[in-house]
Design an enzyme around this catalytic site. Sequence first.
Site, short mmCIF file in Angstrom:
data_model
loop_
_atom_site.label_atom_id
_atom_site.label_comp_id
_atom_site.label_asym_id
_atom_site.label_seq_id
_atom_site.Cartn_x
_atom_site.Cartn_y
_atom_site.Cartn_z
CB CYS A 42 -9.85 7.17 -7.16
SG CYS A 42 -11.66 6.00 -7.29
CG ASP A 44 -13.87 5.87 -2.64
OD1 ASP A 44 -14.34 6.61 -1.94
OD2 ASP A 44 -13.73 4.69 -3.11
NE ARG A 46 -14.31 4.79 0.34
CZ ARG A 46 -13.76 3.63 0.43
NH1 ARG A 46 -13.83 2.72 1.36
NH2 ARG A 46 -13.47 3.07 -0.92
CG HIS A 98 -8.68 5.15 -2.84
ND1 HIS A 98 -9.59 4.15 -2.16
CD2 HIS A 98 -9.08 5.22 -4.16
CE1 HIS A 98 -10.56 4.04 -3.10
NE2 HIS A 98 -10.29 4.74 -4.32
CB CYS A 101 -9.18 1.61 -5.38
SG CYS A 101 -9.83 2.25 -6.84
#
Length: 212
Positions: A42, A44, A46, A98, A101
């Site tokens: 992803c 993302d 993080r 994750h 998400c």
Amino acid sequence: MESYKKLLDSNKTWAQNKIRIAPDFFERTACEQTPEFLWIGCSDSRVPAEEIVGSAPGEIFVHRNVANLVVHTDFNLLSVVQYGVEVLKIKHIIVCGHYGCGGVQAAMSPKYLGLINKWLRHIQDVYHDHTAELDAIADDNKRFRRLVELNVVEQASHIAQTSFVQHAWQRENRPLVHGWVYDVSSGLIKDLLTISPDKFDLGIYRYEFSDL
Ligand code: CO
């Protein structure tokens, strides 16, 4: 200092540290890449692929998009898979989702967000295929976590169904396809599934290649 300048300063420090530890580090990595892993994760912030598995430059070929989707008409992703499988001879393809998400969460909401809804539709299709299981989970967060997992399983299957992976499977018995979920609250990865050439039913998606 403007925030983006901090990135450039950090880059200088990072490069200096690498050279201090291994003076020939960049000479070696500049020549070629021979990664064993292709990571589909992803976007993302993080979930930095290389960092959470402690890998160094040169070890992982990476593709990231919103909610780690493998869409069979996405030429960007498919080009990465083809190059990874056929040229780099990748041994393991990892689809890593994750918990928490935002893409998966947005797909569970009826709120209209514009263009991104077209992309998130692929996650809604996963929900649709597993409606009975998901609707039976009363707790919102548990249902959200389960959809994250089911999405990973589905996208890993899509990788196995690509012509590039099927072709490699028939010639060289690689790559293995893995489905993982990263937990942003613990930093740990859950290993959900491994798809190997001998144990995956391709069904209607199976190709017969004329060059084999
Ligand atoms: Co995400």
